[in-house]
Structure formats: structure tokens, C-alpha cells
Design an enzyme around this catalytic site. Structure first.
Site: not given
Ligand code: MRU
Length: 355
Positions: A49-51, A87, A197, A238, A248-249
């Protein structure tokens, strides 16, 4: 493409291996991905996970498709579109698949060109995150000088470290750089319900790096800001529109509102691959991922004997709604920290610096 701070790598057989982030911080499990379909599943079920990292795994997934389907470009494209839609919110995923398909379209040697391009996409992130770290750390130093601080308190949300973009992250990259420069830094880590996270991953990264931090319940940030206990906030992103709105999250928007109300600078750190130039109004145009309500009801952890497991925390039969992301309007953002420098969250500034 191996390195200490990479959650994904190719093994000697050319298979993709990934650190399974669903089990951190209590268990370290490595998964081997040998097909495009396995890459799709690993992205959608949060193994990775993570963009940035889902973009990397998407690129590697297209390389795995080239290994499966040889020179059948039409078949590779059909299958790659499944990875592309694994996603919906983080745009790095679509960006990486499109870049891979572009190379494959023009290639006479599909497998080796696909492999080289996927490795290049990962390696470029290393440089991007290093530069983001330097640009962001200059801002940290400036805030410390202006406020005459000996120690700086930074709030972050979710995980935007090396587990999310190799190999220093985005929001955490300036903090890692601060540590290298000998700056005294303390991080407030939002736990980031429902998947935690922050509590699971950001804390694990910061502990490993020896960076002072405190995990807080998600609703704490506003209170800390009112009491002058947060000097700046930095989050990842993201998807960022050409007008500077940031997806973002879930929960990022509330932190930005509190920061704005308390004159706390609110920065967003991102590589240029996180910009979506097609959209402007993030609230209207960004597709927000809805995830399974199980993530609201069930938490993972260890019991008093250290045994890992899952625990239901809500009443049986209760309904849950799991919005994965929210959009923070550009007007609440102090600046965008990118590998091209610090950019105002504003259409004209973004256009001038990037185009
Ligand atoms: O759902 P996730 O864990 O993939 O979400 C991740 C985030 O929201 C991060 O803050 C985001 O990807 C930035 S990190 C490159």
C-alpha cells in the site's frame, strides 16, 4: 534493485517479492508474486500500500505479464488494465501502468524493455524521495529559525515513509533528513483508523530510525494544535489536482482544518507522479475508495502472550462505512513539497513550475 529501505524487490529468478504490510509491525512476512493477477490482488488486498509503492508494484505487475504472455501485446494490455483498476484513488497506479504500456507498445523486445522500465520507475522514486527530503527539511529549519525552536514537533497522518514510497517516503523524507542533519525532531503520529497505518507502520519505521515520536488517537491533533504543541504538519498524498486539492488518507482534511484554525503550517509532500492534471476540483472529480466495512469492525494485533490475531471491536450486526480517503482543498495547504521544489497549492503556480 535491492536496498534496506525497499518493501519490494526482484529475486534471482525475476519474481517479485514484497514485504506483506498487513502483518507489520508484529510479523515479518515476505510474499512472492509471479503473475500480473497476483500483483493485482496484492494491491487490492493491501499486502502492499501507499501511493508510490502501489505504482511500483503495478509497474512490476506489467513486467510479470510480459513474462507470462511474451509478445502478445494485446493480451498484456487487457490484463494490465486489471492492475490499473485494482485501487481507484492513488493516481501513481494509473501513471505507472500507462508508462509501462507506452514502452511495451513501442518495443521490439517486450520482456527486457518491460523489466528495465519497471526497475527504472522504482529507482526514480529513490531520487525523488531523497530530493523531497531535502526540500522539506529546509522548511523545517526555516520554521525552527523563525520560532527560535530547539526542538520541532511535527504531526503526520497515515504512513508516508519508505513502506509507501521507496526509499525515504514523502512526508517522512524531510524527517529522516532532519535526523541526518542532527535536528532535534519529535513526531506526533496519528494512529490512522481504521487500518492504523500510523500506529502500525509509521511508528515501526520511526522506531527503526531512532526518531522520537508519540502515537496519538486520531482525534487528538486539534487539541495539540490549540495548545501550541504542533509546529507544522506534513502528510503524503494519493492524488493532487492541477488546482492543488489533495486526496490523502481519510482524516487528513480534519487535520488541515484544525491547522488552519490554529495557524499551524500544513504541508503536503509528493512526487510529481502524484499530480492528476486532468482534474481541478478534487471534491467533485476524485474517486474516493470505499473499502470493506470489516476494516472498521476488526482490528489486528497481538494478545498478552504476544500471539498475533484479529479482534472484533463493534457489536455483531452493527453497520460500518469505510471511506478510504478525503480531499483537502488547496486553500488549507501551506505548500506542496516536491522533487521540483516547494510549490504553492494553486493552479497557476503548479502550471508554472511543472509545465
Ligand atoms: O490506503 P493506503 O495505506 O494506501 O493510503 C496511503 C496514504 O494515504 C499515504 O498517505 C499516501 O499514499 C502517501 S505516501 C506516498
Amino acid at each position: 534493485m535491492q536496498g534496506k529501505y525497499r518493501p519490494i524487490w526482484l529475486n534471482d529468478n525475476g519474481d517479485l517479492e514484497v514485504l506483506d504490510q498487513r502483518y507489520l509491525p508484529h510479523e515479518t512476512k515476505i510474499r512472492k508474486l509471479t503473475t500480473g493477477a497476483e500483483a493485482t490482488e496484492a494491491i487490492s488486498n493491501m499486502t502492499v500500500r501507499g501511493a508510490g509503492v502501489i505504482g511500483n508494484v503495478a509497474a512490476m505487475g506489467v513486467y510479470l505479464l510480459a513474462r507470462e504472455f511474451g509478445d502478445d501485446k494485446a493480451r498484456i494490455k487487457d490484463e494490465a488494465l486489471k492492475i490499473r483498476s485494482s485501487r481507484p484513488t492513488a493516481v501513481n497506479l494509473m501513471w505507472a501502468v500507462d508508462r509501462m504500456l507506452d514502452i511495451i507498445e513501442k518495443s521490439d523486445n517486450v520482456l527486457s524493455d518491460a523489466k528495465a522500465e519497471a526497475i527504472a520507475i522504482c529507482d526514480e522514486d529513490v531520487k525523488r524521495s531523497e530530493t523531497i527530503g531535502k526540500v522539506g527539511c529546509d522548511i523545517i529549519e526555516k520554521i525552527m529559525q523563525e520560532k527560535n525552536l530547539k526542538k520541532i514537533n511535527i504531526l503526520t497522518h497515515c504512513n508516508a515513509g519508505w513502506l509507501a514510497i521507496i526509499d525515504s517516503g514523502t512526508a517522512l523524507a524531510p524527517i529522516y533528513e532532519a535526523k541526518r542533519r542532527g535536528i532535534d525532531v519529535h513526531v506526533w503520529v496519528d494512529e490512522t483508523r481504521p487500518r492504523n497505518q500510523g500506529a502500525n507502520l509509521t511508528s515501526w519505521e520511526l522506531l527503526d530510525a531512532g526518531i522520537d515520536h508519540t502515537i496519538i488517537a486520531d482525534n487528538t491533533g486539534g487539541h495539540l494544535m490549540q495548545h501550541n504543541m504542533v509546529d507544522m504538519a506534513i502528510t503524503g498524498a494519493d492524488r493532487v489536482t492541477r488546482c492543488g486539492d489533495v486526496a490523502n488518507k481519510i482524516g487528513t482534511y480534519l487535520k488541515a482544518l484544525a491547522a488552519n484554525d490554529n495557524s499551524v503550517p500544513f504541508y503536503v509532500a509528493l512526487p510529481l507522479s502524484t499530480f492528476d492534471f486532468e482534474s481541478c476540483n478534487g471534491m467533485k472529480e476524485i474517486d474516493i475508495e470505499m473499502r470493506s466495512e470489516d476494516e472498521i469492525h476488526i482490528m489486528r494485533g497481538i494478545d498478552s502472550e504476544g500471539k498475533p490475531g484479529e479482534l472484533r471491536i463493534t457489536p455483531e450486526g452493527a453497520k460500518g462505512a469505510n471511506y478510504g480517503f478525503d480531499v483537502t482543498p488547496a486553500r488549507l495547504i501551506t505548500g506542496l513539497i516536491t522533487e521540483a521544489g516547494l510549490i504553492e497549492a494553486d493552479e497557476k503556480a503548479i502550471k508554472e513550475l511543472i509545465c
